[in-house]
Design an enzyme around this catalytic site. Structure first.
Site, short mmCIF file in Angstrom:
data_model
loop_
_atom_site.label_atom_id
_atom_site.label_comp_id
_atom_site.label_asym_id
_atom_site.label_seq_id
_atom_site.Cartn_x
_atom_site.Cartn_y
_atom_site.Cartn_z
N LYS A 240 0.65 -15.90 -3.37
CA LYS A 240 0.31 -15.51 -4.75
C LYS A 240 1.54 -15.13 -5.58
O LYS A 240 1.42 -14.85 -6.77
CB LYS A 240 -0.67 -14.34 -4.73
N GLN B 273 -8.76 -6.47 -0.57
CA GLN B 273 -7.63 -6.84 0.27
C GLN B 273 -7.81 -6.30 1.68
O GLN B 273 -7.50 -6.99 2.67
CB GLN B 273 -6.33 -6.29 -0.33
N TYR C 278 5.85 -4.36 11.15
CA TYR C 278 5.59 -3.99 9.75
C TYR C 278 6.08 -5.08 8.81
O TYR C 278 6.93 -5.89 9.16
CB TYR C 278 6.12 -2.61 9.41
N ARG D 80 -4.11 -2.61 -1.41
CA ARG D 80 -4.21 -1.75 -2.59
C ARG D 80 -5.65 -1.50 -3.00
O ARG D 80 -5.93 -0.62 -3.81
CB ARG D 80 -3.45 -2.39 -3.77
N TYR E 230 6.04 8.46 2.05
CA TYR E 230 5.24 7.56 1.23
C TYR E 230 4.53 8.36 0.13
O TYR E 230 3.45 8.89 0.35
CB TYR E 230 4.22 6.79 2.05
N TRP F 201 1.77 2.56 3.31
CA TRP F 201 2.94 2.74 2.44
C TRP F 201 2.54 2.55 0.98
O TRP F 201 2.74 3.44 0.14
CB TRP F 201 4.06 1.78 2.85
N ARG G 124 5.61 -8.15 2.35
CA ARG G 124 5.34 -7.38 1.12
C ARG G 124 4.65 -8.23 0.05
O ARG G 124 4.88 -8.07 -1.13
CB ARG G 124 6.64 -6.76 0.61
#
Length: 328
Positions: free
Chosen positions: A229, A300, A218, A296, A57, A21, A223
């Site tokens: 963080k 990660q 999901y 991203r 997306y 996504w 998110r």
């Protein structure tokens, strides 16, 4: 990497699946195409064999990025999971509302799962993904304007035609799933599930367990909230939906971070990050088949993939569960 079968099918997927996504940029404040490609490729290098995407997306961007990232890999070693039923290019179906594409242009979203639309969407996805079949084809959201029977008659035809291998659903209730199964075998339900969002533990997950249907969790890291963080006053990029998302309200961030501080000693004991602990807990949860983890960048993605290597004791899982019940 751990691999698991979805439901009673022969589709074997990686327990940590790449969620694409954010790679598409849409609702995440844009994307860096090269970094997204590198993130997927880093995942593949570590055994993440499954990638979950959707046409909406980035209005095709995510699927195109997936195609570019897997070019050169053996297709039969990768499982492509994509979706249908969210349109931005027609004015039909169930109105979702206004949005903006990655260039800032106004678009209007509809949920549409008519037979004609599904056949069309599948062809478009195959072109963007540069493949001749999709491993798991999932309805993105229920469409109240189209009978479920009509939708899954179309999906069953796609299976028969060899365009897709298996059918799945997303965000379906147990009742809707039963209705779809009358027309076409359904091997999975993709639903939200995390330490802070456990609503699906009440009915959907137990139903899937009892009926041997796979569960794709999901937003297991909610998110980014469960990475530890996110701090109060966090500034999100323009177009990033998290700025107004309920779990990113100040009181939710404070409560979640206080909880994360209490489970951090378990992560430290294993020499892992909070994110890795959260993902491992998710795939250890009863009824969860796989966790979709977005990334991203390659760093990660590598971290997410290594979550599969972690081994939590029964006592540690129980300790985390007690803290979830008391703190969240």
């Amino acid at each position: 990497m751990e691999y698991r079968y979805l439901g009673n099918s022969e589709l074997k997927v990686s327990a940590i699946t790449f969620g694409a996504w954010a790679a598409g940029g849409w609702m995440w404040g844009s994307t860096d195409r090269n970094e997204a490609i590198q993130a997927i490729q880093a995942s593949l290098d570590l055994g993440v064999s499954s990638i979950d995407t959707a046409p909406v997306y980035g209005q095709g961007t995510s699927e195109e990025i997936v195609a570019e990232a897997i070019a050169g890999h053996s297709r039969d070693k990768i499982q492509i999971l994509t979706k249908f039923g969210m349109r931005w290019d027609v004015n039909q179906g169930e109105l979702v509302g206004p949005s903006k594409d990655n260039s800032g242009k106004d678009i209007t979203l509809y949920r549409l799962a008519s037979k004609e639309s599904i056949i069309y969407e599948c062809e478009q996805s195959l072109k963007r993904l540069k493949t001749d079949y999709i491993d798991l084809y999932q309805i993105h959201w229920p469409d109240t304007t189209t009978p479920i029977e009509e939708s899954f008659e179309a999906v069953a035809q796609l299976v028969k035609d060899g365009k897709i291998r298996y059918a799945g659903v997303c965000n379906y209730t147990a009742g809707q799933l039963v209705e779809a199964e009358r027309v076409c075998p359904i091997i999975s339900n993709q639903i939200p599930f995390s330490m802070v969002n456990r609503d699906n533990d009440l009915e959907n997950i137990p139903f899937c367990q009892a009926n041997n249907i796979g569960v794709l969790a999901y937003s297991p890291m909610e998110r980014g909230l469960l990475t530890g963080k996110i701090k109060n006053g966090q500034q999100f990029a323009e177009g990033d939906h998290r700025a107004t998302y309920k779990y990113f309200k100040p009181e939710s961030i404070e409560r979640t971070n206080a909880f994360l501080k209490k489970i951090k000693p378990i992560a430290d004991e294993h020499g892992i990050t909070l994110s890795q602990l959260v993902l491992r807990w998710t795939i250890d949860h009863p009824g969860i088949t796989i966790a979709l983890a977005g990334a991203r960048n390659a760093e990660q993605a590598i971290s997410n993939a290594h979550a599969s290597d972690v081994k939590l004791s029964t006592e540690q899982i129980e300790q985390i569960n007690r803290l979830i019940q008391s703190e969240l």
